[in-house]
Scaffold this active site. Structure first.
Site, PDB file in Angstrom:
ATOM      1  N   ARG A 179       0.820  -1.213   0.000  1.00 53.49           N
ATOM      2  CA  ARG A 179       0.000   0.000   0.000  1.00 53.49           C
ATOM      3  C   ARG A 179       0.851   1.259   0.000  1.00 53.49           C
ATOM      4  NH1 ARG A 179      -3.247   2.707  -0.418  1.00 53.49           N
ATOM      5  NH2 ARG A 179      -4.546   3.198   1.351  1.00 53.49           N
ATOM      6  N   LYS A 180       2.157   1.107   0.172  1.00 49.86           N
ATOM      7  CA  LYS A 180       3.051   2.263   0.198  1.00 49.86           C
ATOM      8  C   LYS A 180       3.605   2.512  -1.204  1.00 49.86           C
ATOM      9  CE  LYS A 180       2.387   2.214   4.635  1.00 49.86           C
ATOM     10  NZ  LYS A 180       1.573   1.003   4.772  1.00 49.86           N
ATOM     11  N   LEU A 181       4.238   3.681  -1.398  1.00 46.36           N
ATOM     12  CA  LEU A 181       4.780   3.988  -2.723  1.00 46.36           C
ATOM     13  C   LEU A 181       5.845   2.976  -3.115  1.00 46.36           C
ATOM     14  CD1 LEU A 181       3.487   6.809  -1.932  1.00 46.36           C
ATOM     15  CD2 LEU A 181       5.229   7.813  -3.416  1.00 46.36           C
TER      16      LEU A 181
END
Length: 379
Positions: A179-181
């Site tokens: 879900r993170k970059l």
């Protein structure tokens, strides 16, 4: 369905992982060391220690500070539950503080009322990639002899006063969840300005061993390791690190694209009554890890009703950041007034934002929100 998030992964990451598998060295080794150095350099800090998750990085940070039973650690309730969980894992008590309405972050104003003689640390979260104004909070903690840890799980690529978030943090924790970059599947990083803390963290993540497994296996002579203190198994693998190195090369493009998409949302939602969108704070820039909007009390639909309307239109949105103090696991834990936290939790939702989001997909999201507000579609 248009997903709320999709990691930007390609053949380079696949080939990097395959290369590690072919090398025969898949556990923590040279790729992890390279990833640590490259990541630390990218966020402007001297030392990086790769670990298995951001949660373990936070727990390790508190362990390094000596936080334990009898201590209190101030955390935002407006955060994923891992922020509070790591305090419990350390044997201490989380005390929930409220956040500022504009950015969803704690501040010296919201933290000071919940400080007690038992407070030994504060964890500030750069929520959803929006940088918290750490300076005043750091001064408050310094004056009280309290340690400050930065939960930068979502914040890689964000800036604070023109510098990377976490660049001057004694201890900062980062996440590489999908879900993170920047993702390595799972995984995290602990960064620190203190080389002694970094060296101890490297031992602790590997059961407290005084010689790393990589160094032991590469030695041409027998190595008899020793264990000076009880440690943990918080290691990252070279497979993950190889993917992370490729992802790190994509980071600037990721941030640029997300900010372009966020600008599109701002323009297309600007005239929608009752919708307030997250934006850059005056003290920095967000990486838009998540694009969240707050609905006013008089918006025609409730937050949950709008989520349902979006789902019917083929849009996978999400409820906003959770309020950890409402979870059964934290019933009865101490906290201050959490009115802003509860309002934001009840009235915010996260709209789709990812590197490959198309103009047509973004148009579908915006038009659904506009129609829900009683307006014409933008397209």
């Amino acid at each position: 369905m248009i997903p709320v998030m999709r990691p930007w992964l390609g053949e380079e990451e696949a080939e990097a992982a395959a290369g590690v598998v072919r090398s025969g060295w898949v556990a923590q080794g040279p790729r992890v060391a390279e990833f640590e150095d490259r990541f630390a350099d990218r966020v402007g800090v001297r030392n990086g220690v790769a670990v298995s998750s951001c949660t373990t990085a936070l727990h390790l940070s508190l362990h390094l500070l000596g936080v334990g039973p009898g201590d209190e650690v101030v955390v935002p309730s407006f955060s994923f539950i891992a922020t509070a969980n790591c305090v419990v894992h350390a044997g201490a008590t989380p005390v929930f503080a409220d956040v500022e309405a504009e950015d969803g972050n704690i501040s010296e104003r919201t933290v000071e009322p919940v400080l007690t003689p038992r407070t030994t640390a504060v964890i500030v979260v750069h929520q959803a990639g929006v940088p918290a104004d750490v300076g005043p909070l750091r001064e408050l903690c310094r004056d009280r002899g309290i340690a400050l840890v930065e939960d930068a799980a979502c914040a890689v690529g964000a800036t604070l006063h023109g510098r990377p978030v976490g660049s001057d943090a004694l201890l900062a924790a980062w996440s590489f969840h999908p879900r993170k970059l920047l993702t390595t599947g799972e995984g995290g990083m602990l960064t620190t300005t203190d080389p002694a803390l970094a060296e101890r963290a490297r031992r602790l993540r590997e059961h407290g061993m005084d010689v790393s497994a990589a160094a032991r296996h590469l030695s041409r002579q027998p190595v008899l390791e020793s264990y000076g203190e009880v440690g943990f198994n918080y290691r990252m693998t070279d497979i993950q690190a190889a993917i992370g190195l490729v992802q790190l090369g994509r980071l600037d493009a990721m941030v640029q694209r997300r900010r372009e998409l966020a600008a599109g949302y701002h323009e297309l939602l600007a005239d929608v009554p009752g919708v307030r969108a997250v934006h850059d704070p005056v003290h920095g820039t967000t990486n838009y890890q998540s694009f969240w909007v707050e609905l006013a009390a008089d918006f025609p639909l409730s937050r949950n009703e709008l989520l349902g309307t979006l789902a019917e239109a083929g849009v996978s949105a999400r409820a906003g950041i959770m309020a950890s103090h409402r979870q059964p696991a934290y019933a009865g834990h101490p906290h201050g007034d959490l009115g802003t936290t509860e309002r934001l939790t009840d009235r915010t939702l996260i709209l789709p934002l990812f590197h490959e989001l198309t103009e047509a997909e973004q148009g579908t999201v915006v038009d659904t929100v506009r129609r829900a507000a009683g307006l014409r579609a933008a397209s």
